[in-house]
Design a protein around this motif. Structure first.
Motif, PDB file in Angstrom:
ATOM      1  N   SER A  41      33.695  29.428  57.313  1.00  0.00           N
ATOM      2  CA  SER A  41      34.906  30.244  57.203  1.00  0.00           C
ATOM      3  C   SER A  41      34.865  31.059  55.920  1.00  0.00           C
ATOM      4  CB  SER A  41      36.153  29.358  57.209  1.00  0.00           C
ATOM      5  OG  SER A  41      36.217  28.574  58.390  1.00  0.00           O
ATOM      6  N   PRO A  42      35.590  32.171  55.864  1.00  0.00           N
ATOM      7  CA  PRO A  42      35.586  32.991  54.649  1.00  0.00           C
ATOM      8  C   PRO A  42      36.244  32.266  53.477  1.00  0.00           C
ATOM      9  CG  PRO A  42      37.202  33.820  56.231  1.00  0.00           C
ATOM     10  CD  PRO A  42      36.407  32.779  56.943  1.00  0.00           C
ATOM     11  N   VAL A  43      35.652  32.394  52.304  1.00  0.00           N
ATOM     12  CA  VAL A  43      36.176  31.754  51.106  1.00  0.00           C
ATOM     13  C   VAL A  43      36.158  32.753  49.954  1.00  0.00           C
ATOM     14  CG1 VAL A  43      35.410  29.458  51.831  1.00  0.00           C
ATOM     15  CG2 VAL A  43      33.928  30.868  50.384  1.00  0.00           C
ATOM     16  N   THR A  44      36.875  32.406  48.900  1.00  0.00           N
ATOM     17  CA  THR A  44      36.938  33.242  47.702  1.00  0.00           C
ATOM     18  C   THR A  44      36.610  32.388  46.488  1.00  0.00           C
ATOM     19  OG1 THR A  44      38.658  34.634  48.694  1.00  0.00           O
ATOM     20  CG2 THR A  44      38.409  34.727  46.285  1.00  0.00           C
ATOM     21  N   VAL A  45      35.764  32.903  45.617  1.00  0.00           N
ATOM     22  CA  VAL A  45      35.418  32.235  44.362  1.00  0.00           C
ATOM     23  C   VAL A  45      35.889  33.124  43.222  1.00  0.00           C
ATOM     24  CG1 VAL A  45      33.561  31.342  42.906  1.00  0.00           C
ATOM     25  CG2 VAL A  45      33.418  31.097  45.395  1.00  0.00           C
ATOM     26  N   ILE A  46      36.598  32.528  42.263  1.00  0.00           N
ATOM     27  CA  ILE A  46      37.091  33.270  41.109  1.00  0.00           C
ATOM     28  C   ILE A  46      36.340  32.828  39.864  1.00  0.00           C
ATOM     29  CG2 ILE A  46      39.133  33.938  39.791  1.00  0.00           C
ATOM     30  CD1 ILE A  46      40.855  32.871  42.035  1.00  0.00           C
ATOM     31  N   GLY A  47      35.817  33.792  39.099  1.00  0.00           N
ATOM     32  CA  GLY A  47      35.160  33.469  37.844  1.00  0.00           C
ATOM     33  C   GLY A  47      33.888  34.256  37.650  1.00  0.00           C
ATOM     34  N   GLY A  48      33.466  34.375  36.389  1.00  0.00           N
ATOM     35  CA  GLY A  48      32.285  35.170  36.087  1.00  0.00           C
ATOM     36  C   GLY A  48      31.205  34.423  35.347  1.00  0.00           C
ATOM     37  N   ALA A  49      31.324  33.101  35.233  1.00  0.00           N
ATOM     38  CA  ALA A  49      30.316  32.323  34.534  1.00  0.00           C
ATOM     39  C   ALA A  49      29.407  31.608  35.533  1.00  0.00           C
ATOM     40  CB  ALA A  49      30.978  31.325  33.589  1.00  0.00           C
ATOM     41  N   ASN A  50      28.459  30.802  35.010  1.00  0.00           N
ATOM     42  CA  ASN A  50      27.460  30.162  35.875  1.00  0.00           C
ATOM     43  C   ASN A  50      28.071  29.282  36.949  1.00  0.00           C
ATOM     44  OD1 ASN A  50      25.469  31.388  34.433  1.00  0.00           O
ATOM     45  ND2 ASN A  50      24.461  29.514  33.761  1.00  0.00           N
ATOM     46  N   SER A  51      29.135  28.546  36.600  1.00  0.00           N
ATOM     47  CA  SER A  51      29.721  27.637  37.581  1.00  0.00           C
ATOM     48  C   SER A  51      30.229  28.401  38.798  1.00  0.00           C
ATOM     49  CB  SER A  51      30.857  26.838  36.939  1.00  0.00           C
ATOM     50  OG  SER A  51      31.814  27.700  36.344  1.00  0.00           O
ATOM     51  N   ALA A  52      30.810  29.572  38.580  1.00  0.00           N
ATOM     52  CA  ALA A  52      31.287  30.390  39.705  1.00  0.00           C
ATOM     53  C   ALA A  52      30.120  30.910  40.527  1.00  0.00           C
ATOM     54  CB  ALA A  52      32.132  31.547  39.182  1.00  0.00           C
ATOM     55  N   VAL A  69      31.496  34.952  51.368  1.00  0.00           N
ATOM     56  CA  VAL A  69      32.047  34.648  50.055  1.00  0.00           C
ATOM     57  C   VAL A  69      32.426  35.925  49.319  1.00  0.00           C
ATOM     58  CG1 VAL A  69      31.638  33.530  47.826  1.00  0.00           C
ATOM     59  CG2 VAL A  69      30.620  32.578  49.908  1.00  0.00           C
ATOM     60  N   SER A  70      33.670  35.980  48.839  1.00  0.00           N
ATOM     61  CA  SER A  70      34.105  37.040  47.938  1.00  0.00           C
ATOM     62  C   SER A  70      34.118  36.458  46.535  1.00  0.00           C
ATOM     63  CB  SER A  70      35.502  37.551  48.311  1.00  0.00           C
ATOM     64  OG  SER A  70      35.494  38.181  49.574  1.00  0.00           O
ATOM     65  N   LEU A  71      33.277  36.992  45.645  1.00  0.00           N
ATOM     66  CA  LEU A  71      33.241  36.549  44.255  1.00  0.00           C
ATOM     67  C   LEU A  71      34.081  37.520  43.438  1.00  0.00           C
ATOM     68  CD1 LEU A  71      32.219  34.739  41.990  1.00  0.00           C
ATOM     69  CD2 LEU A  71      30.146  36.144  41.899  1.00  0.00           C
ATOM     70  N   VAL A  72      35.217  37.051  42.960  1.00  0.00           N
ATOM     71  CA  VAL A  72      36.191  37.910  42.276  1.00  0.00           C
ATOM     72  C   VAL A  72      36.041  37.718  40.762  1.00  0.00           C
ATOM     73  CG1 VAL A  72      38.644  38.435  41.998  1.00  0.00           C
ATOM     74  CG2 VAL A  72      37.752  37.746  44.229  1.00  0.00           C
ATOM     75  N   VAL A  73      35.738  38.819  40.072  1.00  0.00           N
ATOM     76  CA  VAL A  73      35.477  38.782  38.626  1.00  0.00           C
ATOM     77  C   VAL A  73      36.392  39.786  37.940  1.00  0.00           C
ATOM     78  CG1 VAL A  73      33.721  39.009  36.835  1.00  0.00           C
ATOM     79  CG2 VAL A  73      33.070  38.227  39.123  1.00  0.00           C
ATOM     80  N   ARG A  74      37.108  39.343  36.906  1.00  0.00           N
ATOM     81  CA  ARG A  74      38.005  40.249  36.185  1.00  0.00           C
ATOM     82  C   ARG A  74      37.238  41.286  35.386  1.00  0.00           C
ATOM     83  NH1 ARG A  74      42.747  37.397  32.925  1.00  0.00           N
ATOM     84  NH2 ARG A  74      43.190  39.611  32.641  1.00  0.00           N
ATOM     85  N   GLY A  75      36.092  40.923  34.854  1.00  0.00           N
ATOM     86  CA  GLY A  75      35.329  41.827  34.005  1.00  0.00           C
ATOM     87  C   GLY A  75      34.610  42.906  34.788  1.00  0.00           C
ATOM     88  N   ALA A  78      27.056  40.190  34.939  1.00  0.00           N
ATOM     89  CA  ALA A  78      25.957  39.828  34.042  1.00  0.00           C
ATOM     90  C   ALA A  78      26.443  39.513  32.629  1.00  0.00           C
ATOM     91  CB  ALA A  78      24.920  40.943  33.991  1.00  0.00           C
ATOM     92  N   THR A  79      27.708  39.773  32.337  1.00  0.00           N
ATOM     93  CA  THR A  79      28.227  39.555  30.985  1.00  0.00           C
ATOM     94  C   THR A  79      28.153  38.088  30.585  1.00  0.00           C
ATOM     95  OG1 THR A  79      29.720  41.436  31.251  1.00  0.00           O
ATOM     96  CG2 THR A  79      30.208  39.888  29.461  1.00  0.00           C
ATOM     97  N   GLU A  80      28.555  37.173  31.467  1.00  0.00           N
ATOM     98  CA  GLU A  80      28.609  35.749  31.142  1.00  0.00           C
ATOM     99  C   GLU A  80      27.694  34.891  32.011  1.00  0.00           C
ATOM    100  OE1 GLU A  80      32.524  34.009  30.686  1.00  0.00           O
ATOM    101  OE2 GLU A  80      33.417  35.983  30.532  1.00  0.00           O
ATOM    102  N   MET A  81      27.048  35.466  32.998  1.00  0.00           N
ATOM    103  CA  MET A  81      26.273  34.687  33.961  1.00  0.00           C
ATOM    104  C   MET A  81      24.778  34.840  33.724  1.00  0.00           C
ATOM    105  SD  MET A  81      26.726  34.742  38.122  1.00  0.00           S
ATOM    106  CE  MET A  81      28.514  34.614  37.989  1.00  0.00           C
TER     107      MET A  81
END
Length: 605
Positions: A423-434, A448-454, A458-461
């Motif tokens: 099923s479709p999911v959303t991941v929030i965050g910009g670091a390695n764990s996300a 998967v939708s990976l939602v990043v504020r920045g 590549a800034t934190e990952m």
């Protein structure tokens, strides 16, 4: 004269008189420890966890010891004559012994519960021994052991077992591997029905209970209350929906069960028989705390390890860690921290979880520090290591608390992902764990939708994660974006994502929202310890003269590495100001802090 010296050739090896039993199968009959014939049907009808995972070799669980090794094992025990029908331990017993069978045979039985009859789990003949991992974890016995054929058994007490682990490397390796292997086999045997957990699949309370059971490697079976098997189990046990989640065990049923209640029943909450102060108490069982426990216990310190939730910390929530030294193919956070728990137990650390520390007396009582626990217990300790890490941050959105555990998760492991597969999911965050979570969920068939504020992931990952995410066909990276709305009934069904660049909002289906947006230090229970404005603890060179009171002048020294503004109190891992937020760094800090603990304790003498 030692117990081994007292054994004459004829009396020392009655098992050998039966014809070199050590070269034959049957000491702990493989069919008994292995999977019963009806287990596949049992698992299909009751639960679907860990199917397809290879079993450990039965030969590891039922080792055939050479005569000399077996004699060494007997030397750690006390002999007892047995008769047919004698009960050697029963469900609920505490601090049981390792049972070594010199003559005769014994059987291990899962006693009946409301919904399942009794069943034999294992049969152990002369030359074998009875026991599994609960001998080290301190968990109460959940099976019954009785004598089938009278003879002689040797009881190896918990204290003597720890001496064996510390003093006899060859024998320790064999016994330790057998205890671990038996836990694995028992999880897939009829013994798993000794602890039955039932609840709804997307319940926050049920998820907390299942997460605790998984992290503690408890022998158990999970029943989804919405399935026919779950409803049948509830009916036979007299349970209603208002009782969920519930745990059914021999002689006890826990209604509206919690991890704390289950731990109390199983004997996994904090308990200490000795009145002597401990050398070091470690608060927090993430990578830093576990490393401290391994090194502290292995170096002879009386070590207690506490965790308010369950072992592993945030690392246990990671589905895959690929940049940890020595594991080129990666491993899950749960596997890494689970192995560390076994190491700490092997060396003699005492682990209690869930067990929450609520007050630390900053003023020493003579040479001791006093730690108060939530249940009212007090631990006096020569040194304390704070490794409480950080708590996950949440978004300030309407209905966020309603969906926690029912569509919103702070980890991406098998337990959380099961309800979202495909099923479709959303991941929030910009670091390695996300990034790790997004790849894991996409690998299970989810869009998967990976939602990043920045503006750039590549800034934190790490670069290796960025490359994989951008190339994966099932992952859509949405930078300069935020989740701004949650919708659903009893469970999360839809999220709205706002693109700040385009100033547009789009609603989309979402079976699971996985949140990895950072954390806040778990230090609100501490007083009298110098911290940064954001709550992270300052140590050693970070401390100023204003942070250090007159007690330091009387000690005649400056704080040691990782020592806080309170002498004898140390901070490591994510709770420590300036930490790298990496598993390898946390384990290094935990191990290094033990060197400082030794020095601090030496100044007390």
């Amino acid at each position: 004269m030692t117990a081994m010296d007292e054994l004459s050739p004829a009396a020392a090896a009655p098992w050998a008189a039966r014809g070199s039993m050590f070269s034959q199968p049957g000491l702990a009959r493989p069919v008994a420890w292995a999977t019963p014939h009806d287990l596949d049907r049992l698992r299909a009808g009751h639960a679907r966890e860990r199917l397809g995972k290879p079993l450990v070799p039965t030969s590891v669980a039922s080792p055939r010891l050479a005569d000399e090794l077996f004699a060494r094992l007997l030397a750690y025990g006390t002999p007892h004559e047995t008769h047919r029908g004698d009960v050697l331990f029963r469900p609920g017993d505490e601090d049981v012994d390792l049972i070594v069978v010199e003559r005769g045979s014994v059987e291990v039985v899962r006693t009946e519960t409301a919904d399942v009859p009794a069943a034999t789990v294992a049969a152990v003949d002369a030359g074998g021994f009875v026991g599994e991992l609960n001998l080290l974890t301190g968990q109460n016995v959940y099976l019954l052991c009785r004598v089938r054929e009278g003879g002689t058994v040797y009881r190896v007490s918990p204290e003597r077992l720890r001496q064996l682990m510390a003093n006899d490397v060859e024998l320790s390796d064999i016994v330790f591997k057998a205890l671990i292997a038996r836990r694995e086999l028992l999880q897939r045997s009829t013994a798993a029905l000794a602890v039955e957990i039932v609840g709804t699949d997307r319940s926050a309370a049920a998820l907390a209970l299942r997460t605790y059971a998984a992290r503690q490697r408890l022998i158990h079976l999970w029943f989804d209350a919405d399935t026919p098997a779950g409803r049948a189990m509830m009916e036979s046990s007299g349970l209603t929906e208002d009782d969920l989640p519930a745990v059914v065990m021999p002689g006890a049923t826990l209604k509206q069960a919690t991890p704390g209640g289950l731990a109390e029943k199983l004997g996994l909450s904090y308990r200490r028989s000795s009145t002597k102060p401990v050398d070091v108490t470690i608060v927090g069982a993430g990578p830093a705390g576990l490393a401290a426990a391994v090194y502290g216990a292995s170096e002879g310190l009386d070590t207690v390890l506490l965790d308010a939730v369950g072992t592993g910390g945030q690392a246990a929530a990671s589905s895959r860690i690929e940049n940890y030294f020595g594991f080129p193919f990666g491993l899950s956070g749960a596997d890494l921290t689970g192995l560390a728990v076994l190491q700490a137990l092997k060396f003699g650390a005492q682990l209690a979880s869930p067990c929450q520390a609520v007050i630390l007396d900053a003023d020493r009582n003579g040479d001791l520090l006093r730690l108060h626990l939530q249940g009212g217990e007090v631990i006096d300790s020569k040194a304390i290591i704070i490794a409480t890490g950080a708590r996950y941050r949440a978004l300030p959105l309407e209905r966020w608390p309603d969906f926690e555990g029912a569509g919103i998760y702070y980890a991406a492991t098998e337990l959380e992902a099961r309800a979202c597969t495909g099923s479709p999911v959303t991941v929030i965050g910009g670091a390695n764990s996300a990034g790790q979570a997004a790849l894991y969920l996409a690998g299970r068939g989810s869009e998967v939708s990976l939602v990043v504020r920045g503006p750039d992931i590549a800034t934190e990952m790490s670069a290796y994660l960025v490359d994989r995410l951008l190339a994966h066909p099932k992952v859509t990276v949405r930078c300069r974006s935020e989740v701004t709305r949650l919708d659903g009934g009893d469970v999360l069904e839809e999220v709205s994502i706002t693109d700040r660049t385009a100033d547009s909002t789009q609603a989309q289906p979402c079976a699971g929202l996985f949140c990895f947006i950072g954390a806040e230090p778990a230090t609100d229970w501490l007083t009298g310890i110098a911290t940064e404005d954001d709550g992270f603890i300052r140590t050693d060179v970070q401390l100023t003269d204003d942070d250090l009171g007159p007690v330091w002048a009387s000690l005649g020294r400056r704080p040691l590495p990782f020592e806080t503004s309170v002498p004898g109190v140390f901070a490591v891992g994510d709770v420590h100001s300036g930490s790298m937020k990496r598993v390898a760094a946390a384990t290094g800090e935990g191990a290094s802090a033990i060197a400082s603990v030794h020095k601090a304790i030496a100044t007390l003498a």
